[in-house]
Design an enzyme around this catalytic site. Sequence first.
Site, PDB file in Angstrom:
ATOM      1  N   HIS A 169       0.845  -1.373   0.162  1.00  0.00           N
ATOM      2  CA  HIS A 169      -0.097   0.054   0.107  1.00  0.00           C
ATOM      3  C   HIS A 169       0.768   1.191  -0.103  1.00  0.00           C
ATOM      4  O   HIS A 169       2.103   1.119   0.143  1.00  0.00           O
ATOM      5  CB  HIS A 169      -0.891  -0.141   0.983  1.00  0.00           C
TER       6      HIS A 169
HETATM    7  P1  TYD Z   1      -1.635  -2.866   7.692  1.00  0.00           P
HETATM    8  O1  TYD Z   1      -1.181  -1.333   7.443  1.00  0.00           O
HETATM    9  O2  TYD Z   1      -2.358  -3.200   6.116  1.00  0.00           O
HETATM   10  O3  TYD Z   1      -0.540  -3.806   7.747  1.00  0.00           O
HETATM   11  P2  TYD Z   1       0.925  -3.943   7.101  1.00  0.00           P
HETATM   12  O4  TYD Z   1       1.249  -2.617   6.273  1.00  0.00           O
HETATM   13  O5  TYD Z   1       2.129  -4.146   7.959  1.00  0.00           O
HETATM   14  O6  TYD Z   1       0.870  -5.096   6.073  1.00  0.00           O
HETATM   15  O7  TYD Z   1      -2.632  -2.959   8.722  1.00  0.00           O
HETATM   16  C1  TYD Z   1      -3.069  -4.632   8.943  1.00  0.00           C
HETATM   17  C2  TYD Z   1      -4.439  -4.245   9.938  1.00  0.00           C
HETATM   18  O8  TYD Z   1      -4.182  -3.511  11.066  1.00  0.00           O
HETATM   19  C3  TYD Z   1      -5.523  -3.429   9.307  1.00  0.00           C
HETATM   20  O9  TYD Z   1      -6.620  -3.819   9.502  1.00  0.00           O
HETATM   21  C4  TYD Z   1      -5.560  -2.057   9.894  1.00  0.00           C
HETATM   22  C5  TYD Z   1      -4.748  -2.594  11.154  1.00  0.00           C
HETATM   23  N1  TYD Z   1      -4.006  -1.534  11.835  1.00  0.00           N
HETATM   24  C6  TYD Z   1      -4.448  -0.756  12.915  1.00  0.00           C
HETATM   25  O10 TYD Z   1      -5.689  -1.062  13.332  1.00  0.00           O
HETATM   26  N2  TYD Z   1      -3.726   0.148  13.419  1.00  0.00           N
HETATM   27  C7  TYD Z   1      -2.411   0.522  12.980  1.00  0.00           C
HETATM   28  O11 TYD Z   1      -1.660   1.500  13.356  1.00  0.00           O
HETATM   29  C8  TYD Z   1      -1.964  -0.336  11.771  1.00  0.00           C
HETATM   30  C9  TYD Z   1      -0.515  -0.059  11.205  1.00  0.00           C
HETATM   31  C10 TYD Z   1      -2.725  -1.162  11.416  1.00  0.00           C
END
Ligand code: TYD
Length: 136
Positions: A52
């Site tokens: 992302h």
């Molecule tokens: P995501 O940012 O997509 O993870 P990564 O980039 O590490 O693969 O986040 C994964 C899940 O966690 C998504 O459902 C949102 C949640 N999340 C939070 O609730 N708070 C946060 O600070 C972060 C980074 C993610």
Amino acid sequence: MNIDRCQILDLPKIHDPRGNLTFIESNNQIPFAIERVYYLYDVPGGSERGGHAHKELHQLIIAMSGSFDVVLDDGKEKKRVHLNRSYSGLYVCPMIWRELDNFSSGAVCMVLASNTYSEDDYYRDYAEFMRTRWGA
Ligand code: TYD
């Protein structure tokens, strides 16, 4: 906001026979104020994270333990950065697509972020990210 702004920042390291110490202050060693800290751990081998871009969020990514790679992509250029030191942080500016892979066993990825969590700040669709950045 191109990929050249994303750099490894060498953080201060206080050497000490009792164990080394590194510190990070908002708007000092890093170019933003820290509003949130999160970390990835217990990452199964072969797993990929990220996938992302953020509209406004600035981040610093640190391998607190073990190692992993971060692939940065501004839509024109890509670079792969290997992180394996707890005193080196990768600064990622807004509008950069990122993927994390090649996690070693026991890796801990800590992320310092310039804002609290907001799903509205994400581009999760690469085509939409490209259209917004480059009108492609
Ligand atoms: P995501 O940012 O997509 O993870 P990564 O980039 O590490 O693969 O986040 C994964 C899940 O966690 C998504 O459902 C949102 C949640 N999340 C939070 O609730 N708070 C946060 O600070 C972060 C980074 C993610």
